[in-house]
Structures are given as C-alpha cells and as structure tokens.
Write a protein that holds these residues in place. Structure first.
Motif, PDB file in Angstrom:
ATOM      1  N   ARG A 123     -10.118  -0.993  -5.471  1.00 35.90           N
ATOM      2  CA  ARG A 123      -9.576  -0.019  -5.151  1.00 35.90           C
ATOM      3  C   ARG A 123     -10.842   1.273  -5.570  1.00 35.90           C
ATOM      4  NH1 ARG A 123      -7.972   2.966  -9.353  1.00 35.90           N
ATOM      5  NH2 ARG A 123      -6.109   4.044  -9.304  1.00 35.90           N
ATOM      6  N   ALA A 169      -9.347   8.786   1.299  1.00 39.84           N
ATOM      7  CA  ALA A 169      -8.455   7.538   0.404  1.00 39.84           C
ATOM      8  C   ALA A 169      -8.126   9.087  -0.741  1.00 39.84           C
ATOM      9  CB  ALA A 169      -8.928   7.647  -0.667  1.00 39.84           C
ATOM     10  N   VAL A 228       0.078   4.654  -6.422  1.00 44.72           N
ATOM     11  CA  VAL A 228      -1.146   4.082  -5.288  1.00 44.72           C
ATOM     12  C   VAL A 228      -1.930   5.291  -4.559  1.00 44.72           C
ATOM     13  CG1 VAL A 228       0.600   5.278  -3.636  1.00 44.72           C
ATOM     14  CG2 VAL A 228      -0.032   3.284  -2.699  1.00 44.72           C
ATOM     15  N   TRP A 266      -4.216   4.773  -1.001  1.00 41.88           N
ATOM     16  CA  TRP A 266      -4.122   4.989   0.717  1.00 41.88           C
ATOM     17  C   TRP A 266      -5.101   5.430   1.736  1.00 41.88           C
ATOM     18  CZ3 TRP A 266      -2.257   1.139   3.579  1.00 41.88           C
ATOM     19  CH2 TRP A 266      -2.424   1.136   4.834  1.00 41.88           C
ATOM     20  N   SER A 267      -5.979   4.734   2.079  1.00 44.41           N
ATOM     21  CA  SER A 267      -7.148   5.202   3.471  1.00 44.41           C
ATOM     22  C   SER A 267      -6.074   4.915   4.532  1.00 44.41           C
ATOM     23  CB  SER A 267      -8.083   4.798   2.599  1.00 44.41           C
ATOM     24  OG  SER A 267      -8.990   5.112   3.628  1.00 44.41           O
ATOM     25  N   HIS A 268      -6.134   6.634   5.471  1.00 44.43           N
ATOM     26  CA  HIS A 268      -5.385   6.663   6.539  1.00 44.43           C
ATOM     27  C   HIS A 268      -5.833   5.659   6.997  1.00 44.43           C
ATOM     28  CE1 HIS A 268      -4.502   7.241  10.541  1.00 44.43           C
ATOM     29  NE2 HIS A 268      -3.475   7.335  10.322  1.00 44.43           N
ATOM     30  N   GLN A 293      -6.955   2.042   6.794  1.00 46.97           N
ATOM     31  CA  GLN A 293      -5.315   1.148   6.727  1.00 46.97           C
ATOM     32  C   GLN A 293      -5.374   0.306   5.601  1.00 46.97           C
ATOM     33  OE1 GLN A 293      -2.751   1.364   9.206  1.00 46.97           O
ATOM     34  NE2 GLN A 293      -3.576   3.368   9.356  1.00 46.97           N
ATOM     35  N   GLY A 338      -5.137  -0.157   1.282  1.00 48.50           N
ATOM     36  CA  GLY A 338      -4.748   0.577   0.023  1.00 48.50           C
ATOM     37  C   GLY A 338      -4.895  -0.035  -1.012  1.00 48.50           C
ATOM     38  N   ILE A 372       6.411   1.269   3.455  1.00 49.25           N
ATOM     39  CA  ILE A 372       5.305   2.847   3.561  1.00 49.25           C
ATOM     40  C   ILE A 372       6.407   2.936   5.155  1.00 49.25           C
ATOM     41  CG2 ILE A 372       3.240   3.492   4.704  1.00 49.25           C
ATOM     42  CD1 ILE A 372       1.810   0.872   3.563  1.00 49.25           C
ATOM     43  N   GLY A 402       4.926  -3.153   3.625  1.00 52.38           N
ATOM     44  CA  GLY A 402       3.778  -3.186   3.174  1.00 52.38           C
ATOM     45  C   GLY A 402       3.261  -4.562   1.806  1.00 52.38           C
ATOM     46  N   ILE A 461      -2.278  -3.390  -0.744  1.00 46.75           N
ATOM     47  CA  ILE A 461      -1.402  -3.266  -0.001  1.00 46.75           C
ATOM     48  C   ILE A 461      -1.850  -3.721   1.208  1.00 46.75           C
ATOM     49  CG2 ILE A 461      -0.353  -1.634   1.252  1.00 46.75           C
ATOM     50  CD1 ILE A 461      -0.509   0.323  -0.571  1.00 46.75           C
ATOM     51  N   PHE A 474       5.264   6.035  -0.456  1.00 49.28           N
ATOM     52  CA  PHE A 474       5.724   4.749  -0.846  1.00 49.28           C
ATOM     53  C   PHE A 474       6.693   4.490  -1.519  1.00 49.28           C
ATOM     54  CE2 PHE A 474       1.303   3.761   1.036  1.00 49.28           C
ATOM     55  CZ  PHE A 474       0.729   5.097   1.461  1.00 49.28           C
TER      56      PHE A 474
END
Lengths: 187, 270
Positions: free
Chosen positions: B145, B155, B175, B177-179, B182, B184, B205, B218, B233, B245
C-alpha cells in the motif's frame, strides 16, 4: 482430485480439465453464441468460472460433465442476455436445427453421462408439447417469448410447459441422488 | 422443492433465459435461504436436459484452447502473488446432508442471477500488466500500500465514513486506489470483528461508467480484531470511473448483487 487442483490454479489441472471437458465447453459455446469470436471469448469466461467454482464440486450431487455444463450454461445465458440477441447463423445447430426430436439412445451419441441419461428418460415421458418447449429452451437457447411465437402458444402456456418439464427432470435427478445418498449411508 | 408456481416460474426462467433485476429480487424475497438449493437443482436439470441431446463432441480449436489456458494461468498466477487473502472459499462438505439441503453447498454462486446483468467480459486481471517488481508483489499489504501511494501518480486516498450500522461504530480508515494500475487497498481500524461462518464484509466499487444498480465487486474479507488491518482490493471488473467505495455485510462467500441492507462504510471520490 481434479477440482481441488483446478481451484488451486495448478497448470496441469487446467490441461486435464481441457482434455476432459474441452469438447463439451466448446460445443456449448458454439451452440449458444452467434459466431466463433464470441464463442472463443465465452470459453475463456467459462474456464475462469470453473476455476472459481471448482472447490465446490461434490460428486454425490451430479456428474462432472453436468457440473461443467451447468457452469458453462450460466455464463452463456449471461452473455446472451447482455448481447440481447438470439444466436443463429453459423452456430453448430444450423438453420435446420429447430428440431425437438430426442436422439436415439442406441446411437450413443449423447454424453455417456448418468445425469443426461436420466434427463432423457424424463424427457421421453413428457407430453410432446412440454418436451418441445424444454428443448427449444435448453437446447436451442430460445427465449420463452420466441418459443411462444414459434409454437403459436401463449407465453404463459409455454412457461407452464417448461416449468412442468424441468420439474420432472429435476425429480428424476433427485431420486438418483437420494439413492446414492442412501447407498452411502448404508452400513 | 418449493411448490409456489410463481417461484417455480422465476427459477425456471433464471436457468433458461435469465432474470432481470426485478425478477432476481423477487426470487430472493420469495425463497430466501432456500434460493441456492432451488437454483442449483433447476440449473442441473436444465444442463442435464441439454446434455441429453448430445452433439457436444466438437473439438476445441488449438488456438482457442491455448488462449483460454493462458488466461486461466494468468488469472491464477496474479491471484496467488497479489493477495494475502484467499479468494476461493471451500465450504466444508456435509458427509450426510439432510434431504432438504441436498444441494446445500453445491452451487451457491448461482445467486449469480444478478450476474446476468453484470458486464463480465474480461474481468480477469490483465496479463503482463503488473508494473510493480516481483519482490513488491510478495510484500506485506502494508508495504504494498505504501509503495502504491509512493509510486502511482494517480493514486487517491479516501477516508471511510461510517454509517449508523452497529458494526461501524468507531470504525475508521481509508481506501487507496490507482486507476492506472487498477490496484488498491483498504485500511480499517475499529471495524467490528466478524464470524466468517456467519457473515463477511464485501467491498463494492461504484463505477460512473456503469449502472449503479450493479457496482463492481471488490472482494470479500474478514476482520479478525488484530488492530489495523489492510486488505487488498480484488476488483472483479476493470473500473473506469470510481465514484464511491462501499463496504457491506453479506453472507459467507459474498453475493453477486448486494441487497444493501447493511452498508457499514463509504468512501466518496472527489
């Protein structure tokens, strides 16, 4: 056991699964999808579903082939609904595939599968209109509305036919499982 | 077997042509805990009926076989190297199941009535697309993380908001998350410990590019009471535009579509 190894992601397990069930999976995919490209995508989905579900297989409740077919059908119905079209064209069934005749059991072309044999017995005992409705649904992949149009029957009548027929098939499979459980429990 | 004709019609429709969301909810309301058993039994009957027709001996083309095999191996490999929480839950088998529970554990996944409405094409992890080094993939979630936050320029870190659910009393965390990747992680403090045999937590999600009736699953996880917990995730689908989320409480193994009866935590994007 294959299923446990498949659930663990073992490479040899997927090779064995493809060897044992590849024809079944491919045949179902081609039967229920409009073209080969869709069928190829469906096969990948089905194999991954098998991976996810493999740990829950129990031989007492159905043959491996029926288990695989159930998972495959689940995925194929998903895809069909998402695509919102009925598969025709170059599927394996073909233009003259709207047949509702059961195969000759002596020809041994059907799966060497106890569940399929029991289902066939149940189907043979059904009134013709119930058998026709079930096979148009499960084998041809027609929607209930399409079956109603094809057979010139009210939609509610078609639903009743399919319901009655599948209940008969289910009861026949249930009796087999009760027998198996009884034999297992016997001293 | 249920004797209610409406329930039977819904079951049969589900295993032959699929149900819409309304039908799914109605079936769930009608059958409750018996839903899994009933769906399993009818799905097997439908499959056996199709098998009875034969014609299922067409050889799978080699290219199709190889492609499917590789997708499976990639998914299995990615699952084993990126998660410390097992995804597959093998529920104990009953040696002598009661007749009413013949199909008890067989195919709980058939609750996937709602899966009919989920876009599931290509939900497996993208092969060969994991940007972090091998040593990082095997690191503890806490380290992973931290590295995601340090290395992924896109992120986002979003604080959890607790709802009024008793399980969320005093709960906090966030939470990440990195788009682009993908990937998290969820971090929890104070979330109520759960008995996995009774219920589990599940992440959802909400993706702005999808119907919000069907958020992306998720993953299911447990809280064992050991202070701060970080959970990777495991999104089942690619997430295009996360907007929210949410963590719910579900039955063991999770569900395909949540009834949203117990939402415990939410983290809003933006």
């Amino acid at each position: 056991m294959l299923w446990e190894r498949l659930a663990q992601g073992e490479p040899a397990a997927v090779d064995e699964a493809l060897s044992r069930f590849g024809r079944l999976i491919w045949s179902l995919a081609r039967r229920h999808t409009p073209d080969q490209a869709e069928a190829e995508d469906a096969v990948q989905d089905i194999l991954l579903d098998l991976w996810k579900c493999a740990g829950r297989y129990d031989a007492r409740f159905g043959s491996p082939a029926t288990f695989v077919a159930t998972i495959a059908r689940r995925r194929l119905i998903d895809r069909r609904r998402r695509n919102q079209r009925h598969q025709q064209g170059d599927s394996l069934v073909g233009d003259d595939g709207l047949t509702v005749d059961l195969p000759d059991p002596r020809a041994d072309k059907a799966e060497a599968n106890a569940d399929a044999a029991l289902a066939m017995q149940a189907l043979r005992e059904l009134p013709g209109h119930e058998r026709e409705a079930i096979l148009l649904s499960t084998y041809q992949g027609m929607s209930h509305s399409q079956i109603a149009a094809h057979t010139n029957q009210p939609l509610g009548t078609v639903k009743t036919y399919i319901r009655r027929g599948l209940i008969r098939v289910r009861e026949r499979l249930d009796r087999r499982q009760d027998t198996a459980l009884g034999e297992e429990a016997a001293p | 077997m249920t004797t209610d004709n409406r329930s039977l019609d819904l079951l049969v429709q589900e295993v032959t042509e699929g149900l819409d969301a309304a039908g799914t909810m109605e079936l769930r309301q009608r059958l409750g805990a018996d839903l899994d058993d009933e769906l399993s039994a009818f799905a097997f009957a439908a499959a056996a009926s199709e098998l009875a027709m034969g014609g299922l001996d067409h050889e799978m083309p080699r290219a199709v076989r190889d492609k499917a095999r590789q997708a499976y191996l990639d998914a299995a490999s990615n699952e084993s190297t990126t998660d410390s929480v097992p995804t597959l839950r093998h529920r104990p088998r009953q040696r002598t199941p009661a007749p009413s529970a013949r199909f008890g554990d067989r195919l709980g996944w058939l609750i996937a009535a709602a899966a009919l409405l989920l876009a599931v094409i290509g939900w497996w992890p993208r092969p060969g697309d994991w940007p972090l080094p091998e040593t990082t993939r095997r690191a503890e979630p806490e380290v992973r993380r931290s590295q995601l936050l340090a290395n992924a320029g896109d992120a986002v870190e979003l604080p959890w908001q607790a709802t009024g659910d008793p399980a969320a009393t005093g709960a906090a965390g966030d939470v990440v998350w990195s788009h682009d990747r993908q990937v998290g992680f969820m971090r929890f403090r104070g979330l109520a410990v759960n008995d996995p045999s009774d219920h589990q937590y599940q992440l959802w999600i909400f993706d702005g590019s999808r119907d919000d009736r069907f958020p992306v699953d998720g993953g299911v996880f447990d809280i064992d009471g050991s202070g701060e917990i970080i959970v990777p995730i495991r999104a089942k689908l690619e997430v295009e535009a996360p907007v929210l989320f949410a963590v719910t409480i579900e039955r063991p193994g999770g569900v395909v579509v949540s009834s949203r009866e117990r939402i415990v935590l939410m983290a809003k994007v933006g």
